[in-house]
Write an enzyme that holds these catalytic residues in place. Structure first.
Site, PDB file in Angstrom:
ATOM      1  N   GLY A   1       0.894  -1.168  -0.037  1.00 35.76           N
ATOM      2  CA  GLY A   1      -0.054   0.159  -0.013  1.00 35.76           C
ATOM      3  C   GLY A   1       0.925   1.249   0.061  1.00 35.76           C
ATOM      4  CG  PHE A   2       4.265   1.045  -0.342  1.00 40.38           C
ATOM      5  CD1 PHE A   2       4.790   0.224   0.484  1.00 40.38           C
ATOM      6  CD2 PHE A   2       3.916   0.150  -1.536  1.00 40.38           C
ATOM      7  CE1 PHE A   2       5.201  -0.954   0.320  1.00 40.38           C
ATOM      8  CE2 PHE A   2       4.275  -0.986  -1.827  1.00 40.38           C
ATOM      9  CZ  PHE A   2       5.073  -1.811  -0.720  1.00 40.38           C
TER      10      PHE A   2
ATOM     11  N   GLY B   1       1.424  -6.644   4.062  1.00 36.36           N
ATOM     12  CA  GLY B   1       2.696  -7.557   3.485  1.00 36.36           C
ATOM     13  C   GLY B   1       3.670  -7.163   4.732  1.00 36.36           C
TER      14      GLY B   1
ATOM     15  NE  ARG C   1       7.181  -4.655  24.938  1.00 38.02           N
ATOM     16  CZ  ARG C   1       7.115  -5.419  25.975  1.00 38.02           C
ATOM     17  NH1 ARG C   1       6.986  -6.545  26.126  1.00 38.02           N
ATOM     18  NH2 ARG C   1       6.708  -4.560  27.169  1.00 38.02           N
TER      19      ARG C   1
ATOM     20  CE  LYS D   1      10.760   5.285  20.868  1.00 36.47           C
ATOM     21  NZ  LYS D   1      12.009   5.706  20.898  1.00 36.47           N
ATOM     22  N   GLY D   2       7.109   2.659  15.871  1.00 37.96           N
ATOM     23  CA  GLY D   2       6.959   1.946  14.335  1.00 37.96           C
ATOM     24  C   GLY D   2       8.174   1.718  13.564  1.00 37.96           C
TER      25      GLY D   2
ATOM     26  CD  GLU E   1       5.515   5.615   7.179  1.00 37.41           C
ATOM     27  OE1 GLU E   1       5.225   6.505   6.365  1.00 37.41           O
ATOM     28  OE2 GLU E   1       4.815   5.515   8.322  1.00 37.41           O
TER      29      GLU E   1
HETATM   30 MO1  MOS Z   1       2.027   5.370   5.202  1.00 40.72          MO
HETATM   31  S1  MOS Z   1       2.655   6.778   3.798  1.00 40.72           S
HETATM   32  O1  MOS Z   1       1.666   6.256   6.443  1.00 40.72           O
HETATM   33  O2  MOS Z   1       1.048   4.043   4.628  1.00 40.72           O
END
Ligand code: MOS
Length: 749
Positions: free
Chosen positions: A248-249, A477, A639, A712-713, A716
C-alpha cells in the site's frame, strides 16, 4: 480469517512469551501457495468488468467521446461518462478532514491531470471493456500544462496531513551571524509513484442499500466512512473485505477515484463490477510522492557545532487539492541547534494530487538534510559520524522536550562497528577495489516519529480453552497478522495456536489506520487491552468463588498463562480457563479494549524511532556505474514484537531508500504533461540484482512512555537516512556532490 492464525512457531528465545519471538508469517503458506485471496481474485455471480479511460492530456477538456461506437461493441454493457454518471450523495470535491482527498468522478469534462479518468467502460469481459475503451477515441481541447516546480509559488497554511507549514525556534539570523561558516545547498527530489505490486482494485456488489466490497485498504473504517458519505449509505451497511494487500505504502489509505468509479459502475449497471487498474493507470489518480526543491542552510562554528538550520521546501500539488510533501520538518527533531527555521511553499501544477508515500516528508527531507549535514561535516573537516555526535540532540530541538527514549548513540555505535567505519579515510577518492573502481563510505541518521491513533479490539475466551481476538486491522505485507496474533496470545495467556485471530474486514472493531508506522502501536495496544479486559472478567469469576483455588486472590493477584489463571504468590493455586467458565455455566466471555495515544505523555515527551545507516558504494570512474556493495542499518524503535518481521521491514525500507537515491523517478513530458515512463520497464525500482550486502541491526530500546507496550513504528524509518547515506558514500567515492535525485551515471564521472 481463522486460517491465517495457523502460526508456525520459530525458535523460542524467551520461554512462555510470544511477544519478541521470530515467528514465521501467519499468512506465509497462503501467499506462497497462491491460496491468499486478494480483492481482484473475487468473482461474484453476474460479474461485469470495468476499465477506466485515462485522459491523454494534462490540462483542458474532453470535447468528444464516441460512446455509440463503444456501446455497439460486442460485450460492452454500459459506458459511464459525465452524461450518465449516477448522482452522489455528496460532492466528491468536499473534504471534511485532511486524510480525505478531493475527487472528480466524472463530474464534468474538465481534465486536471494526465491519467485522470474521463470515462468508464463496463462489459461482460475484461477484453470487451478494453476494446470498448479503445473505441471511445476521445478528442480534447488542450491547454498548455505546467508540470515543473518553476510555477509561481504560494504560501500554504499546512503541509502533509495538516502539519504547520512553518516553524521557528530561536534567533535564526543571530545563529547564522555567529557561524564561522554557512553551508547552503539546493536539493531536488522527483515525483515518485508508490507502485505496489497489487494494483488498486475493487469488486463492488450492491444488494439493495447494502454494499459489499472487496478492496485493498489501509484504512477499513476510514474507507467505509468515505464511501458511506459519497453514496449516502449507512456505514453499517457497507462491508469491506481486505484480508491482504499486495503493498500500500500510503496509496491505499484513502479511497481514490478508481475505486469510487468501480462502485458507481455497479450502481449504474445494477450488477457486481470488478475494476482493477493497469500499471500505467496507477500513475495519476491514486497519489504519488510530490516533487520537491529544498534549500538547506546550515551555520557551524569553528568547532563544528551547528549554530543555525534553515530548511525551505518547495513542493508541488495539484490544481484542485492540497498535499504538500512536508520535507522541511525532519530537522526539527534531529540535531542540537540553538536556532532553526523550517518552511514550505507550494506550487499548483497539472498533476494528480500527491499523497502519503512511505515516510512522507521524512524520506525526501532527510535525503536533503542528511546530505547537507555531510557537506557541513566536510566543511568542518570532521568525520561525518563525529560531526553528528558533536551535534547530538539530548532534547528535541524544536520543542525542548526530552525524548521518551532515544537509543541513537547505540545505533551509531553498533552500526559503525558492524560496518567497520573506524578505518575510513576522511577525504574522498581515497579507496579503490581490486578492479580499480572507486570505493566510498557514507552514513546518515534515520528518524521517524512514533505515532499512534485510536484503535479497538474485542477478545473472547471460550470454554473449550481457546480464544478469539477480533480487530479490524490491515496486513499490507508487513506481517501485521503475525505480530498481532502474538500480542493477542500473550494478552489472553494462551499459546498462539489456541487463538483465532480475526482481522481484515470492516465488520470487526475499528483497529485504526495502517499508516504512519502506527499500526502495531495502535492495534497492538488495543488487542493487549482487550485481552487484559477479558482476563479481568475471568479472574473476577474465580477470585470471588469459594470453590476456586484462587478464591480471595484478588484480580491483581492472579496471572494468565498457558490457559490457566495462577496466583502470583503461590504457583500451586491454579485453575484452567475452561474450569472457571464451566463452573460459572458460561460458554464464553467477551470484553473490548481500546487504545489511543496518551495526551499527557505526548505533552511531556518527544517520541521518535531513530537509526543510523552506513553505506559502501563502488563507482566505475569511467562509466559512472554505481554499485551498492553494503548497507548496514541500525535502528531503535522501542519494543520489538517479532524480530523477523521487524528486520524485514527495515530491509524493505532500506531498499526503498536505495531506490530513492539511485533509481526512482517519474518523468513528465513537459509539452503534454504526461508521464513518459508509466510502466515497470522504465520507472526504475531496484531488482534483486541491485541488492546485496544488506543488513539491519535491531538495537534494543525500552520506552516506558510511548504506549503501554512500548512500541514505536518500524515501517517507514528504514527509507529515511538510507538515501543520504548512499549520496554521501558516492561523494566519498568520487568527490562529486550530487544534489538531484536519483543520482545518475553522468553526474558522477
Ligand atoms: Mo504510510 S505513507 O503512512 O502508508
Amino acid at each position: 480469517m481463522s486460517e491465517i492464525a495457523q502460526l508456525t512457531p520459530g525458535p523460542r528465545q524467551r520461554h512462555g512469551s510470544n511477544i519478541g519471538q521470530p515467528l514465521t508469517r501467519a499468512d506465509g503458506r497462503l501467499k506462497v501457495t497462491g491460496a491468499a485471496v486478494y480483492a481482484a481474485d473475487n468473482h461474484p455471480d453476474g460479474l461485469l468488468h470495468a476499465v477506466i479511460v485515462p485522459a491523454k492530456i494534462a490540462r483542458g477538456r474532453v470535447t468528444s467521446l464516441d460512446v455509440a461506437a463503444a456501446r455497439a461493441h460486442q460485450g460492452v454493457v454500459e459506458v459511464m461518462t459525465p452524461e450518465n454518471r449516477p448522482p452522489l450523495a455528496m460532492d466528491p470535491y468536499e473534504k471534511s478532514n485532511p486524510l480525505m482527498f478531493r475527487m472528480h468522478l466524472l463530474s464534468d469534462p474538465t481534465v486536471r491531470y494526465a491519467g485522470e479518468p474521463i470515462a468508464v467502460v463496463i462489459a461482460e469481459t475484461l477484453e470487451a471493456a478494453k476494446e470498448g475503451a479503445a473505441l471511445l477515441a476521445p478528442r480534447y481541447e488542450a491547454d498548455t500544462p505546467e508540470v515543473t516546480l518553476d510555477a509561481e509559488p504560494y504560501t500554504p497554511e499546512a503541509v502533509g496531513p495538516g502539519q504547520p507549514a512553518e516553524a521557528t525556534k530561536g534567533d535564526v539570523d543571530a545563529g547564522f551571524a555567529a557561524a564561522a561558516q554557512v553551508i547552503e545547498a539546493v536539493y531536488e527530489t522527483p515525483p515518485q509513484y508508490h507502485n505496489a505490486m497489487e494494483p488498486h482494485a475493487v469488486v463492488a456488489r450492491f444488494d439493495g442499500d447494502t454494499l459489499f466490497l472487496d478492496m485493498p485498504t489501509q484504512g477499513l473504517a476510514m474507507s467505509r466512512m468515505r464511501i458511506a458519505g459519497l453514496f449516502g449509505l449507512n456505514p453499517e451497511n457497507i462491508h469491506i473485505r481486505s484480508p491482504f494487500l499486495g503493498g500500500g505504502f500510503g496509496s491505499k489509505g484513502s479511497v481514490s477515484s478508481p475505486e469510487a468509479l468501480g462502485i458507481l459502475a455497479a450502481l449504474l449497471t445494477g450488477r457486481p463490477v470488478k475494476l482493477v487498474l493497469a500499471r500505467e493507470e496507477m500513475f495519476g489518480p491514486v497519489g504519488h510522492r510530490g516533487q520537491t526543491r529544498q534549500t538547506v542552510r546550515l551555520g557551524i562554528d569553528a568547532e563544528g557545532a551547528l549554530t543555525a538550520l534553515d530548511h525551505l521546501t518547495r513542493a508541488a500539488t495539484s490544481r484542485f487539492d492540497d498535499f504538500l510533501e512536508p520535507s522541511s520538518g525532519v530537522g526539527q527533531s534531529l540535531y542540537n541547534v540553538p536556532a532553526l527555521h523550517t518552511a514550505h511553499e507550494g506550487v499548483r501544477i497539472d498533476i494528480g494530487t500527491p499523497s502519503f508515500m512511505r515516510a512522507p516528508g521524512e524520506a525526501s527531507g532527510s535525503i536533503a538534510l542528511e546530505s547537507a549535514i555531510d557537506e557541513a561535516a566536510y566543511a568542518a573537516g570532521m568525520d561525518p559520524l563525529a560531526f553528528r555526535l558533536k551535534n547530538y540532540a539530548e532534547v528535541e530541538p524544536i520543542s525542548g522536550k526530552p525524548f521518551s527514549s532515544k537509543a541513537l548513540k547505540e545505533c551509531y555505535r553498533e552500526g559503525a562497528e558492524r560496518f567497520g567505519w573506524a578505518g575510513r579515510p576522511l577525504q574522498p577518492r581515497q579507496m579503490r577495489d581490486p578492479s580499480g573502481r572507486l570505493l566510498g563510505w557514507g552514513m546518515a541518521t534515520a528518524i521517524f516519529p512514533a505515532i499512534m491513533f485510536q484503535g479497538n479490539a474485542r477478545a473472547v475466551l471460550r470454554r473449550d480453552g481457546t480464544g478469539v481476538m477480533e480487530a479490524g486491522a490491515h496486513d499490507m505485507g508487513q506481517g501485521a497478522w503475525t505480530a498481532f496474533a502474538q500480542i493477542a496470545a500473550d494478552s489472553l495467556g494462551l499459546p498462539v495456536e489456541a487463538v483465532d485471530f480475526r482481522s481484515g474486514t470492516s465488520d470487526l472493531p475499528d483497529a485504526g489506520l495502517a499508516g504512519g508506522s502506527s499500526h502495531t502501536a495502535t492495534a497492538g495496544n488495543a488487542i493487549h487491552r482487550a485481552g487484559a479486559a477479558v482476563i479481568d472478567k475471568l479472574a473476577s469469576l474465580a477470585v470471588a468463588d469459594e470453590r476456586s483455588p484462587l478464591f480471595g486472590a484478588g484480580n491483581v493477584g492472579v496471572v494468565a498463562r498457558e490457559g490457566r489463571l495462577t496466583r502470583r504468590d503461590d504457583e500451586t493455586a491454579t485453575e484452567s480457563f475452561a474450569d472457571i467458565l464451566t463452573r460459572a455455566g458460561l460458554e464464553e466471555i467477551a470484553a473490548e479494549g481500546q487504545a489511543a495515544s496518551d495526551a499527557a505523555a505526548q505533552e511531556a515527551y518527544a517520541m521518535h524511532a531513530h537509526g543510523a545507516v552506513f553505506a559502501e558504494v563502488a563507482v566505475d570512474p569511467e562509466l559512472g556505474q554505481i554499485r551498492v556493495n553494503r548497507l548496514v542499518g541500525a535502528f531503535a524503535a522501542g519494543r520489538v514484537i517479532n524480530p523477523r518481521m521487524v528486520e524485514s521491514q527495515y530491509l524493505g525500507g532500506m531498499i526503498w531508500g536505495l531506490s530513492f537515491a539511485l533509481h526512482e523517478k517519474a518523468v513528465h513530458d513537459r509539452r503534454s504533461g504526461r508521464i513518459v515512463n508509466a510502466n515497470f520497464a522504465e520507472y526504475r525500482v531496484p531488482v534483486n540484482a541491485d541488492i546485496q550486502g544488506l543488513e539491519a541491526i535491531l538495537v534494543p530500546e525500552e520506552d516506558p512512555h510511548v504506549n503501554p507496550l512500548g512500541i514505536k513504528g518500524v515501517g517507514e524509518i528504514g527509507i529515511t537516512g538510507t538515501g543520504a547515506a548512499l549520496a554521501n558514500a558516492i561523494f566519498h567515492a568520487t568527490g562529486k556532490r550530487v544534489r538531484s535525485f536519483p543520482i545518475g551515471l553522468a553526474e558522477v564521472v
